[in-house]
Design a protein around this motif. Structure first.
Motif, PDB file in Angstrom:
ATOM      1  N   PRO B  53     -25.599   5.007  16.575  1.00  9.76           N
ATOM      2  CA  PRO B  53     -25.664   5.344  15.153  1.00  9.76           C
ATOM      3  C   PRO B  53     -24.276   5.372  14.513  1.00  9.76           C
ATOM      4  O   PRO B  53     -23.324   5.914  15.070  1.00  9.76           O
ATOM      5  CB  PRO B  53     -26.318   6.726  15.134  1.00  9.76           C
ATOM      6  N   LYS B  54     -24.186   4.745  13.347  1.00  7.50           N
ATOM      7  CA  LYS B  54     -22.933   4.735  12.584  1.00  7.50           C
ATOM      8  C   LYS B  54     -23.292   4.953  11.119  1.00  7.50           C
ATOM      9  O   LYS B  54     -24.445   4.853  10.718  1.00  7.50           O
ATOM     10  CB  LYS B  54     -22.235   3.375  12.713  1.00  7.50           C
ATOM     11  N   VAL B  55     -22.286   5.211  10.327  1.00  7.37           N
ATOM     12  CA  VAL B  55     -22.470   5.272   8.882  1.00  7.37           C
ATOM     13  C   VAL B  55     -21.694   4.123   8.259  1.00  7.37           C
ATOM     14  O   VAL B  55     -20.535   3.896   8.607  1.00  7.37           O
ATOM     15  CB  VAL B  55     -22.000   6.625   8.309  1.00  7.37           C
ATOM     16  N   GLN B  56     -22.367   3.375   7.419  1.00  4.97           N
ATOM     17  CA  GLN B  56     -21.673   2.298   6.719  1.00  4.97           C
ATOM     18  C   GLN B  56     -21.373   2.749   5.293  1.00  4.97           C
ATOM     19  O   GLN B  56     -22.264   3.176   4.560  1.00  4.97           O
ATOM     20  CB  GLN B  56     -22.536   1.036   6.685  1.00  4.97           C
ATOM     21  N   LEU B  57     -20.118   2.656   4.931  1.00  2.00           N
ATOM     22  CA  LEU B  57     -19.712   3.011   3.569  1.00  2.00           C
ATOM     23  C   LEU B  57     -19.411   1.733   2.805  1.00  2.00           C
ATOM     24  O   LEU B  57     -18.733   0.839   3.306  1.00  2.00           O
ATOM     25  CB  LEU B  57     -18.452   3.881   3.593  1.00  2.00           C
ATOM     26  N   LEU B  58     -19.944   1.626   1.608  1.00  3.74           N
ATOM     27  CA  LEU B  58     -19.649   0.481   0.749  1.00  3.74           C
ATOM     28  C   LEU B  58     -18.798   0.976  -0.402  1.00  3.74           C
ATOM     29  O   LEU B  58     -19.179   1.894  -1.113  1.00  3.74           O
ATOM     30  CB  LEU B  58     -20.932  -0.136   0.194  1.00  3.74           C
ATOM     31  N   ILE B  59     -17.638   0.356  -0.539  1.00  4.97           N
ATOM     32  CA  ILE B  59     -16.714   0.779  -1.589  1.00  4.97           C
ATOM     33  C   ILE B  59     -16.207  -0.459  -2.303  1.00  4.97           C
ATOM     34  O   ILE B  59     -15.785  -1.418  -1.653  1.00  4.97           O
ATOM     35  CB  ILE B  59     -15.507   1.548  -1.002  1.00  4.97           C
ATOM     36  N   VAL B  60     -16.275  -0.469  -3.609  1.00  2.15           N
ATOM     37  CA  VAL B  60     -15.710  -1.581  -4.367  1.00  2.15           C
ATOM     38  C   VAL B  60     -14.477  -1.082  -5.095  1.00  2.15           C
ATOM     39  O   VAL B  60     -14.537  -0.079  -5.815  1.00  2.15           O
ATOM     40  CB  VAL B  60     -16.730  -2.162  -5.366  1.00  2.15           C
ATOM     41  N   VAL B  61     -13.350  -1.746  -4.853  1.00  2.00           N
ATOM     42  CA  VAL B  61     -12.092  -1.304  -5.454  1.00  2.00           C
ATOM     43  C   VAL B  61     -11.356  -2.494  -6.063  1.00  2.00           C
ATOM     44  O   VAL B  61     -11.629  -3.647  -5.733  1.00  2.00           O
ATOM     45  CB  VAL B  61     -11.169  -0.625  -4.412  1.00  2.00           C
ATOM     46  N   GLU B  62     -10.431  -2.168  -6.936  1.00  2.66           N
ATOM     47  CA  GLU B  62      -9.544  -3.195  -7.471  1.00  2.66           C
ATOM     48  C   GLU B  62      -8.633  -3.699  -6.349  1.00  2.66           C
ATOM     49  O   GLU B  62      -8.338  -2.958  -5.407  1.00  2.66           O
ATOM     50  CB  GLU B  62      -8.690  -2.623  -8.609  1.00  2.66           C
ATOM     51  N   ASP B  63      -8.161  -4.930  -6.516  1.00  2.00           N
ATOM     52  CA  ASP B  63      -7.308  -5.519  -5.478  1.00  2.00           C
ATOM     53  C   ASP B  63      -6.133  -4.603  -5.135  1.00  2.00           C
ATOM     54  O   ASP B  63      -5.755  -4.459  -3.971  1.00  2.00           O
ATOM     55  CB  ASP B  63      -6.775  -6.878  -5.944  1.00  2.00           C
ATOM     56  N   ALA B  64      -5.564  -3.987  -6.176  1.00  2.00           N
ATOM     57  CA  ALA B  64      -4.370  -3.173  -5.960  1.00  2.00           C
ATOM     58  C   ALA B  64      -4.667  -1.928  -5.134  1.00  2.00           C
ATOM     59  O   ALA B  64      -3.764  -1.335  -4.537  1.00  2.00           O
ATOM     60  CB  ALA B  64      -3.777  -2.764  -7.314  1.00  2.00           C
ATOM     61  N   GLN B  65      -5.951  -1.523  -5.094  1.00  2.00           N
ATOM     62  CA  GLN B  65      -6.290  -0.281  -4.378  1.00  2.00           C
ATOM     63  C   GLN B  65      -6.696  -0.521  -2.931  1.00  2.00           C
ATOM     64  O   GLN B  65      -6.907   0.448  -2.195  1.00  2.00           O
ATOM     65  CB  GLN B  65      -7.463   0.411  -5.094  1.00  2.00           C
ATOM     66  N   VAL B  66      -6.816  -1.802  -2.557  1.00  2.00           N
ATOM     67  CA  VAL B  66      -7.376  -2.098  -1.238  1.00  2.00           C
ATOM     68  C   VAL B  66      -6.566  -1.445  -0.126  1.00  2.00           C
ATOM     69  O   VAL B  66      -7.114  -0.776   0.752  1.00  2.00           O
ATOM     70  CB  VAL B  66      -7.467  -3.628  -1.014  1.00  2.00           C
ATOM     71  N   ASP B  67      -5.247  -1.616  -0.198  1.00  2.00           N
ATOM     72  CA  ASP B  67      -4.416  -1.087   0.881  1.00  2.00           C
ATOM     73  C   ASP B  67      -4.530   0.428   0.989  1.00  2.00           C
ATOM     74  O   ASP B  67      -4.625   0.977   2.087  1.00  2.00           O
ATOM     75  CB  ASP B  67      -2.952  -1.493   0.675  1.00  2.00           C
ATOM     76  N   ALA B  68      -4.556   1.080  -0.176  1.00  2.00           N
ATOM     77  CA  ALA B  68      -4.675   2.542  -0.173  1.00  2.00           C
ATOM     78  C   ALA B  68      -6.007   2.967   0.420  1.00  2.00           C
ATOM     79  O   ALA B  68      -6.075   3.926   1.204  1.00  2.00           O
ATOM     80  CB  ALA B  68      -4.529   3.075  -1.599  1.00  2.00           C
ATOM     81  N   ALA B  69      -7.057   2.230   0.079  1.00  2.00           N
ATOM     82  CA  ALA B  69      -8.389   2.579   0.586  1.00  2.00           C
ATOM     83  C   ALA B  69      -8.446   2.394   2.096  1.00  2.00           C
ATOM     84  O   ALA B  69      -8.936   3.266   2.822  1.00  2.00           O
ATOM     85  CB  ALA B  69      -9.449   1.724  -0.102  1.00  2.00           C
ATOM     86  N   VAL B  70      -7.914   1.265   2.551  1.00  2.00           N
ATOM     87  CA  VAL B  70      -7.945   1.000   3.994  1.00  2.00           C
ATOM     88  C   VAL B  70      -7.135   2.067   4.731  1.00  2.00           C
ATOM     89  O   VAL B  70      -7.567   2.590   5.767  1.00  2.00           O
ATOM     90  CB  VAL B  70      -7.390  -0.414   4.295  1.00  2.00           C
ATOM     91  N   ALA B  71      -5.987   2.409   4.175  1.00  2.00           N
ATOM     92  CA  ALA B  71      -5.147   3.431   4.822  1.00  2.00           C
ATOM     93  C   ALA B  71      -5.874   4.763   4.891  1.00  2.00           C
ATOM     94  O   ALA B  71      -5.843   5.451   5.924  1.00  2.00           O
ATOM     95  CB  ALA B  71      -3.832   3.566   4.054  1.00  2.00           C
ATOM     96  N   ALA B  72      -6.573   5.113   3.813  1.00  2.00           N
ATOM     97  CA  ALA B  72      -7.282   6.393   3.782  1.00  2.00           C
ATOM     98  C   ALA B  72      -8.408   6.408   4.816  1.00  2.00           C
ATOM     99  O   ALA B  72      -8.580   7.390   5.555  1.00  2.00           O
ATOM    100  CB  ALA B  72      -7.835   6.641   2.380  1.00  2.00           C
ATOM    101  N   ILE B  73      -9.166   5.311   4.880  1.00  2.00           N
ATOM    102  CA  ILE B  73     -10.272   5.256   5.837  1.00  2.00           C
ATOM    103  C   ILE B  73      -9.730   5.318   7.261  1.00  2.00           C
ATOM    104  O   ILE B  73     -10.220   6.055   8.111  1.00  2.00           O
ATOM    105  CB  ILE B  73     -11.099   3.967   5.633  1.00  2.00           C
ATOM    106  N   GLU B  74      -8.681   4.533   7.494  1.00  2.00           N
ATOM    107  CA  GLU B  74      -8.098   4.494   8.828  1.00  2.00           C
ATOM    108  C   GLU B  74      -7.645   5.881   9.271  1.00  2.00           C
ATOM    109  O   GLU B  74      -7.955   6.330  10.369  1.00  2.00           O
ATOM    110  CB  GLU B  74      -6.899   3.543   8.821  1.00  2.00           C
ATOM    111  N   ALA B  75      -6.914   6.543   8.371  1.00  2.00           N
ATOM    112  CA  ALA B  75      -6.366   7.838   8.731  1.00  2.00           C
ATOM    113  C   ALA B  75      -7.473   8.839   9.054  1.00  2.00           C
ATOM    114  O   ALA B  75      -7.353   9.641   9.976  1.00  2.00           O
ATOM    115  CB  ALA B  75      -5.493   8.366   7.588  1.00  2.00           C
ATOM    116  N   ALA B  76      -8.579   8.748   8.311  1.00  2.00           N
ATOM    117  CA  ALA B  76      -9.623   9.759   8.481  1.00  2.00           C
ATOM    118  C   ALA B  76     -10.587   9.418   9.608  1.00  2.00           C
ATOM    119  O   ALA B  76     -11.169  10.307  10.221  1.00  2.00           O
ATOM    120  CB  ALA B  76     -10.397   9.921   7.172  1.00  2.00           C
ATOM    121  N   ALA B  77     -10.761   8.137   9.896  1.00  2.00           N
ATOM    122  CA  ALA B  77     -11.793   7.744  10.853  1.00  2.00           C
ATOM    123  C   ALA B  77     -11.234   7.523  12.252  1.00  2.00           C
ATOM    124  O   ALA B  77     -11.986   7.392  13.202  1.00  2.00           O
ATOM    125  CB  ALA B  77     -12.503   6.486  10.372  1.00  2.00           C
ATOM    126  N   LYS B  78      -9.919   7.503  12.364  1.00  2.00           N
ATOM    127  CA  LYS B  78      -9.325   7.130  13.647  1.00  2.00           C
ATOM    128  C   LYS B  78      -9.317   8.283  14.643  1.00  2.00           C
ATOM    129  O   LYS B  78      -8.850   9.374  14.337  1.00  2.00           O
ATOM    130  CB  LYS B  78      -7.894   6.659  13.400  1.00  2.00           C
TER     131      LYS B  78
END
Lengths: 187, 109
Positions: B53-78
């Motif tokens: 079992p996993k949770v899939q999150l769908l997030i739509v962001v502006e191009d400029a926010q992609v890196d911030a979003a990935v960093a946030a997910i990485e930091a919290a999910a790792k």
């Protein structure tokens, strides 16, 4: 029984030669023409809507002959961060996620606008939480039963009776742009 | 605009949502999914689970926010263990707010 002959021809050719490789002239060539000459772009339309609007949306889209979709129950929140409310007697505190219905349609490029207009028509209440629609590019599609690719994988096949008795159901819908959709696009 | 599909551990989902919110990305859709990765599932005692079992999150962001979003997910999910999940990023050509019917176009698709 001309139609049955075509079915047989086409099926034989697909099994023996594989799809898209028929060299037989005449009727068979006519059948395979749209297969070879109509490369279309595919799009995925992803809509996240209120769960209770899914029924009306489905009915509306059946009139457009766009009933093929995949839907699932999801939880989500938008800029409103779910529902903010004060805890009190009989009410709980904030609700972080609201139940939504997410539907994915895979359609040809030229059908996207009509589809989006229909979704907006049914789901627009002017209130927060109405949802979002996203349009995503898609490289290819495969109909597993026949191995057809691209737009052909989505198009209804002319010789195939479509099950269902509702007046809305497409009966022997022609390949390509359905009539109902033509009207919609023109209007 | 980009669509991020993040597949994370169910128990990290809350942390990921909070991290995204802290990064200014509030809107998300989540769904429960089952999946497996390169481990082909997990062996617990005698039983082998190939659908985790996993949770899939769908997030739509502006191009400029992609890196911030990935960093946030990485930091919290790792956690550093196998099974932390994946983030997939795909282009979004257009987005509509149903309430207003307004279309937000991306640059050249």
């Amino acid at each position: 029984m001309e139609r049955d002959v075509n079915v047989e021809l086409r099926m034989t050719s697909e099994w023996e030669l594989g799809p898209r490789r028929s060299s037989a002239p005449g009727l068979l060539a006519a059948w395979s023409q749209p297969v070879t000459e109509r490369p279309t772009q595919l799009k995925e339309v992803l809509a996240i809507i209120r769960p209770e609007r899914w029924g009306p949306t489905k009915t509306r889209l059946q009139r457009l002959r766009l009933s093929a979709c995949t839907q699932s129950r999801v939880l989500g929140r938008g800029k409103g961060r779910g529902l903010r409310r004060e805890p009190g007697p009989g009410t709980s505190a904030d609700i972080r996620y609201l139940p939504k219905r997410m539907i994915s349609w895979i359609v040809e490029d030229q059908h996207v606008d009509a589809l989006i207009q229909a979704i907006l028509e049914v789901n627009q209440h002017g209130q927060l939480g109405d949802g979002k629609i996203f349009v995503l590019p898609l490289d290819d599609a495969v109909r597993i039963r026949t191995g057809e690719r691209g737009g052909d994988a989505l198009r209804a096949q002319p010789f195939e009776p479509v099950r269902g008795t509702s007046a809305d159901a497409p009966v022997n819908a022609a390949p390509g742009l359905p009539k109902a959709l033509l009207c919609q696009v023109a209007g | 605009m980009k669509l991020l599909r993040a597949i994370v551990r169910p128990d990290r989902e809350e942390a990921v949502a909070n991290a995204l919110e802290a990064a200014g990305i509030v809107s998300l859709t989540k769904m429960d999914v089952l999946g497996r990765g390169q481990q082909r599932g997990i062996q617990v005692g005698a039983s082998f689970y190939d659908e985790i079992p996993k949770v899939q999150l769908l997030i739509v962001v502006e191009d400029a926010q992609v890196d911030a979003a990935v960093a946030a997910i990485e930091a919290a999910a790792k956690t550093g263990q196998y099974g932390d999940g994946k983030i997939f990023i795909s282009p979004v050509e257009a987005a509509y707010t149903i309430r207003t019917g307004r279309k937000t176009m991306d640059g050249p698709a």
